[in-house]
Design a protein around this motif. Structure first.
Motif, PDB file in Angstrom:
ATOM      1  N   ILE A  58      -2.706  55.384  47.619  1.00  0.00           N
ATOM      2  CA  ILE A  58      -2.172  55.583  46.273  1.00  0.00           C
ATOM      3  C   ILE A  58      -2.390  54.316  45.473  1.00  0.00           C
ATOM      4  O   ILE A  58      -1.823  53.258  45.780  1.00  0.00           O
ATOM      5  CB  ILE A  58      -0.666  55.923  46.312  1.00  0.00           C
ATOM      6  CG1 ILE A  58      -0.372  57.020  47.334  1.00  0.00           C
ATOM      7  CG2 ILE A  58      -0.189  56.320  44.917  1.00  0.00           C
ATOM      8  CD1 ILE A  58      -1.033  58.333  47.059  1.00  0.00           C
ATOM      9  N   GLY A  59      -3.251  54.399  44.464  1.00  0.00           N
ATOM     10  CA  GLY A  59      -3.501  53.272  43.585  1.00  0.00           C
ATOM     11  C   GLY A  59      -2.613  53.325  42.356  1.00  0.00           C
ATOM     12  O   GLY A  59      -1.780  54.224  42.199  1.00  0.00           O
ATOM     13  N   LEU A  60      -2.791  52.371  41.466  1.00  0.00           N
ATOM     14  CA  LEU A  60      -1.976  52.312  40.252  1.00  0.00           C
ATOM     15  C   LEU A  60      -2.557  53.182  39.145  1.00  0.00           C
ATOM     16  O   LEU A  60      -2.032  54.247  38.837  1.00  0.00           O
ATOM     17  CB  LEU A  60      -1.836  50.861  39.784  1.00  0.00           C
ATOM     18  CG  LEU A  60      -1.188  50.625  38.413  1.00  0.00           C
ATOM     19  CD1 LEU A  60       0.178  51.284  38.336  1.00  0.00           C
ATOM     20  CD2 LEU A  60      -1.092  49.131  38.119  1.00  0.00           C
ATOM     21  N   ALA A  61      -3.662  52.741  38.565  1.00  0.00           N
ATOM     22  CA  ALA A  61      -4.268  53.436  37.424  1.00  0.00           C
ATOM     23  C   ALA A  61      -5.700  52.940  37.272  1.00  0.00           C
ATOM     24  O   ALA A  61      -6.070  51.904  37.830  1.00  0.00           O
ATOM     25  CB  ALA A  61      -3.473  53.159  36.144  1.00  0.00           C
ATOM     26  N   PRO A  62      -6.539  53.655  36.519  1.00  0.00           N
ATOM     27  CA  PRO A  62      -7.920  53.200  36.313  1.00  0.00           C
ATOM     28  C   PRO A  62      -7.978  51.864  35.590  1.00  0.00           C
ATOM     29  O   PRO A  62      -7.170  51.594  34.698  1.00  0.00           O
ATOM     30  CB  PRO A  62      -8.529  54.306  35.439  1.00  0.00           C
ATOM     31  CG  PRO A  62      -7.604  55.467  35.560  1.00  0.00           C
ATOM     32  CD  PRO A  62      -6.250  54.909  35.821  1.00  0.00           C
ATOM     33  N   GLY A  63      -8.927  51.028  35.968  1.00  0.00           N
ATOM     34  CA  GLY A  63      -9.220  49.813  35.220  1.00  0.00           C
ATOM     35  C   GLY A  63     -10.191  50.137  34.089  1.00  0.00           C
ATOM     36  O   GLY A  63     -11.023  51.044  34.213  1.00  0.00           O
ATOM     37  N   LYS A  64     -10.108  49.397  33.006  1.00  0.00           N
ATOM     38  CA  LYS A  64     -10.926  49.718  31.831  1.00  0.00           C
ATOM     39  C   LYS A  64     -12.417  49.698  32.145  1.00  0.00           C
ATOM     40  O   LYS A  64     -13.152  50.629  31.810  1.00  0.00           O
ATOM     41  CB  LYS A  64     -10.624  48.746  30.693  1.00  0.00           C
ATOM     42  CG  LYS A  64     -11.396  49.076  29.407  1.00  0.00           C
ATOM     43  CD  LYS A  64     -10.981  48.171  28.257  1.00  0.00           C
ATOM     44  CE  LYS A  64     -11.737  48.550  26.980  1.00  0.00           C
ATOM     45  NZ  LYS A  64     -11.346  47.689  25.834  1.00  0.00           N
ATOM     46  N   HIS A  65     -12.871  48.637  32.790  1.00  0.00           N
ATOM     47  CA  HIS A  65     -14.300  48.500  33.079  1.00  0.00           C
ATOM     48  C   HIS A  65     -14.655  49.022  34.472  1.00  0.00           C
ATOM     49  O   HIS A  65     -15.809  48.935  34.881  1.00  0.00           O
ATOM     50  CB  HIS A  65     -14.722  47.035  32.941  1.00  0.00           C
ATOM     51  CG  HIS A  65     -14.583  46.519  31.548  1.00  0.00           C
ATOM     52  ND1 HIS A  65     -15.582  46.623  30.610  1.00  0.00           N
ATOM     53  CD2 HIS A  65     -13.537  45.911  30.922  1.00  0.00           C
ATOM     54  CE1 HIS A  65     -15.177  46.099  29.460  1.00  0.00           C
ATOM     55  NE2 HIS A  65     -13.938  45.657  29.625  1.00  0.00           N
ATOM     56  N   GLY A  66     -13.655  49.553  35.178  1.00  0.00           N
ATOM     57  CA  GLY A  66     -13.882  50.121  36.493  1.00  0.00           C
ATOM     58  C   GLY A  66     -13.884  51.631  36.437  1.00  0.00           C
ATOM     59  O   GLY A  66     -14.814  52.246  35.918  1.00  0.00           O
TER      60      GLY A  66
END
Length: 222
Positions: free
Chosen positions: A55-63
């Protein structure tokens, strides 16, 4: 760019999900600024028959917001995918591109928040609003015996999605929590640029979480 596909398509929000107005507005800004990027809720990636859920946090902008695949294209990705490869949880060589051919086996990655938040900081309300998608995804993983939460926000959402109670589940690196369903949740510091650069999370610390998950998977069989 190839179109991302979900490992659990019935658990996903619509690509134009309007439930969090701030995130939807930020999505529209990114769509205008970077029209060739994914710029939409990022789908789960991995094996629908997984024994391990990450379980991750949230998408990264450039990822992930750019590529459409969790942890792909940002600083956090190499450590996660190299660790998955080390412990036999992936096939193919990770090259930070959605078409690099990497496939997960026995593992799946799901973000607690599907859309890119400004400054990588979702509000508590946004985390809560997105939780039903996490709950639905978890409900579609009958073989999952162990979960890893990357960071405190992911931990909190994972505990609730798995039916636990936060007062009884304190976040801490390598902390373990048995959920009402019998699954095990293991906490890890997030593999973010900040945590790696400051030494709060080392490769050895991160790998230790996955080693423990493998041990628990054997002792936590039905």
């Amino acid at each position: 760019m190839p179109v991302p596909t979900s490992a659990l398509p019935l658990s996903e929000p619509p690509l134009d999900c309007p439930l969090c107005p701030r995130l939807a507005g930020f999505r529209h800004v990114c769509q205008a600024e970077f029209p060739t990027w994914w710029n939409a809720p990022v789908p789960s990636f991995g094996d629908p028959e997984a024994w391990l859920g990450i379980i991750g946090l949230a998408p990264g902008k450039h990822g992930a917001n750019r590529t459409g695949r969790p942890f792909t294209g940002d600083f956090a990705g190499p450590l996660l995918f190299e660790t998955l490869d080390k412990y036999g949880l992936s096939d193919g060589k990770f090259n930070a591109k959605i078409d690099d051919g990497v496939k997960l086996k026995g593992a799946i990655i799901i973000n607690a928040v599907k859309c890119l938040p400004p400054e990588n900081k979702p509000t508590p309300g946004e985390v809560r609003t997105c939780r039903p998608f996490l709950e639905k995804a978890v409900g579609m993983l009958p073989k999952a015996r162990v979960y890893i939460a990357l960071g405190q926000i992911a931990h909190q959402s994972a505990v609730k999605a798995l039916g636990g109670r936060l007062p009884k589940c304190k976040f801490g690196h390598m902390n373990e929590h048995r959920m009402p369903s019998g699954t095990i949740l293991i906490d890890s510091y997030h593999c973010s640029r900040y945590n790696q650069n400051t030494g709060r999370l080392t490769r050895e610390m991160f790998e230790a979480v996955f080693e423990r998950a493998l041990q628990m998977s054997e002792t936590n069989r039905p």
